[in-house]
Structures are given as C-alpha cells and as structure tokens.
Design a protein around this motif. Structure first.
Motif, PDB file in Angstrom:
ATOM      1  N   ALA A 246      81.103 110.628 -23.153  1.00  0.00           N
ATOM      2  CA  ALA A 246      80.002 110.053 -23.926  1.00  0.00           C
ATOM      3  C   ALA A 246      80.565 109.142 -25.009  1.00  0.00           C
ATOM      4  CB  ALA A 246      79.138 111.143 -24.547  1.00  0.00           C
TER       5      ALA A 246
ATOM      6  N   HIS B  18      75.782 107.974 -22.109  1.00  0.00           N
ATOM      7  CA  HIS B  18      76.619 108.597 -21.091  1.00  0.00           C
ATOM      8  C   HIS B  18      77.849 107.735 -20.826  1.00  0.00           C
ATOM      9  CE1 HIS B  18      73.848 111.781 -19.899  1.00  0.00           C
ATOM     10  NE2 HIS B  18      72.866 110.911 -19.862  1.00  0.00           N
TER      11      HIS B  18
ATOM     12  N   ILE C 276      71.709 109.063 -23.512  1.00  0.00           N
ATOM     13  CA  ILE C 276      71.526 110.481 -23.197  1.00  0.00           C
ATOM     14  C   ILE C 276      70.090 110.885 -23.540  1.00  0.00           C
ATOM     15  CG2 ILE C 276      72.235 112.827 -23.822  1.00  0.00           C
ATOM     16  CD1 ILE C 276      75.065 111.749 -24.239  1.00  0.00           C
TER      17      ILE C 276
END
Length: 305
Positions: free
Chosen positions: A223, A175, A250
């Motif tokens: 990301a 992330h 993630i």
C-alpha cells in the motif's frame, strides 16, 4: 433574520460611471444577481434613496445593495447535526466534513446531509440564505469543504476556481506500492457507458480534461499513502485517476478497491488554500486524517493490514 447587504463608497477613480457598470465591473456583481435584485425583491440605494442601474455614480456616493431572500431547495431537510467549523466569517463557512454524510441529498430522498445541517445552522443564526457549496466531496470522502453564505461569494469563487486561486490537497491510501515518487495524471474523464454514477478515463468526445498531481508520502508493503493536488475538479476525479493508474483507493469498491480495514474510500481533503475575494486575505486551512484512516495507516506501517 438579517438580509445579505453590501455597502460601498464610490471612489474618485469610479466617478461618472453608470451604476450598472460600477456594480458589474468594480464590485463583480453578476448579471443574474442584478436581475434577481430587480425582479425578486432586492433593492439598490444610493445615499439611502432607491435608484435604478441607470443612475450615474459620483465620488462619495454610498451604494447599498440588498439581495433578495434565497429560497432553500425543497429537498434539503434542515437537520441538527454537529458541524466541525474550521473557518467562518460573514461570507464563508469552511467545514471538516465527516465520512458517510452526503454533501447534498439526492432529489426525492429525505436523507440527512451536510446541506441540511448547514441550513439548520443558518436558521439558528439568522442567516437568510440557501446552501452554496463552492467545492464538493463525495459522501464517503472526508475533509475540508467550503460553503458560500450568499450567492455573490459563490459567484466570485466560481471565477476564482477558473483563475486557479483555490487549491485543494488530498491524502489517499491506495493499493500497491506506487513506484514514482511524484508525477501527473493527465487523462480525460467521462461517464462510463451504461452507468449514471461511474466515470472512466475516456478518449470519447464527451470526455472532459482532468489533471491530478500526486506525490508519495509513505510506502508500505502492499500500500502507499499519496498526496494529491487537483488542477481540475471532475466528478470522482481522484478515484478514477488512481484506479486508471493501477492503484485504486483502499475501500473504493466502485473503482476496484477492496475493503481492507475500511468500509469507505480512504480519501481525505486535508488542505484548502484560497485568497478571499472580498478581503484579499490568503488562507491555508488544514485538517489531519480522520480516525478511521489514521488507524488504517498505522496498520500498514506495522504490516498488520
């Protein structure tokens, strides 16, 4: 079934040694392994005659050791599952582990595992050994995993790990946008208070040294795909370090990640480099991202995640 056997010819530089020293120092047989050979059904011969470790070796002697049969742990259930074999010889098996499959089953739980699949493979191919994982991957981490076919190669690789002769590279989708192009996370890891599963970065006395090197592969809007190399091998090290840095993986809900298009941590062991301790050959093995991570990366590239 074939037994695990090694045979060597004594060289002039090795002449006159006690067999115990020859095996321990020249052939790197562990003290524990020698004890098991003596007490658990193994055998040591010189020129086809059974001897004790007090024998004095001479140039040209042919030394053979037969390791005792290894017992498979009772909680490992042999299971016929497909194995993605990346490398195999008489001593090693390197597999591309799929996600969602534990490396070793939990004690008392009769579940499918990579260990069970390997034991089934051994039984089908006459390999008299138990499961010796040289490196481990979490259940939901995919990628390259090395297994010793006998305890001697496992012992040697434990020493290779200490000498940093086994190098592992991972890919993770995290992330947020990692701003540093590369860097090192050097932060000790210990158990999280009140949990038997979670780890955390800690300054407590029970924290173990942990070092992870990272490099950005690609940045997306929200990301980042990062490459990671381990200098140490603590439980959940990459997951804990990335979460600590503010960029959880993630799908890694245990350490702050969200299931954005994937229901596991988006972490893959992509490269394994090692020097084979019995052949001195250097091996560099690679496996691309599995399909679920590949699809997720494509979504982020196209701003669709």
């Amino acid at each position: 079934m074939s037994s695990i056997t090694f045979t060597w010819t004594v060289q002039p530089s090795e002449d006159g040694q006690l067999l115990r020293n020859y095996l321990r120092e020249e052939k790197r047989i562990s003290r524990r392994a020698l004890a098991d050979i003596k007490y658990k059904g193994g055998k040591i011969t010189v020129n086809d005659q059974e001897v004790t470790v007090r024998y004095v070796v001479a140039t040209g002697d042919v030394v053979t050791i037969n390791f005792p049969e290894e017992k498979v742990s009772e909680w490992i259930k042999p299971t016929m599952l497909p194995l993605d074999i990346v490398f195999e010889d008489d001593h090693l098996l390197v597999l591309n582990k799929p996600p969602y499959l534990p490396t070793i089953p939990s004690k008392g739980i009769n579940e499918e595992s990579l260990a069970g699949a390997v034991i089934h493979y051994y039984q089908e191919n006459g390999i008299r050994s138990t499961f010796h994982a040289i490196n481990r991957l979490d259940k939901n981490t995919s990628g390259l995993l090395m297994i010793g076919k006998h305890r001697h190669i496992h012992d040697l690789f434990v020493k290779e790990h200490v000498k940093k002769n086994v190098r592992r590279t991972y890919l993770a989708l995290v992330h947020g946008e990692v701003m540093d192009s590369s860097g090192t996370i050097d932060a000790p890891i210990g158990r999280k208070e009140g949990s038997i599963i979670e780890r955390t970065v800690t300054d407590a006395v029970d924290g173990q040294s942990a070092v992870t090197h990272f490099e950005v592969v690609e940045r997306y809007r929200g990301a980042t795909l990062v490459q990671l190399k381990l200098e140490t091998g603590r439980t959940h090290q990459i997951r804990v370090h990335l979460s600590h840095k503010g960029h959880p993986i993630i799908g890694d809900t245990l350490y702050g990640g969200r299931e954005d298009g994937i229901d596991r941590q988006a972490l893959h062991s992509s490269v394994l480099e090692f020097t084979h301790p019995l052949t001195d050959e250097v091996h560099i093995l690679r496996r691309p991202l599995p399909k679920d991570m590949e699809r997720l990366v494509e979504k982020w590239r196209n701003n669709l995640a």
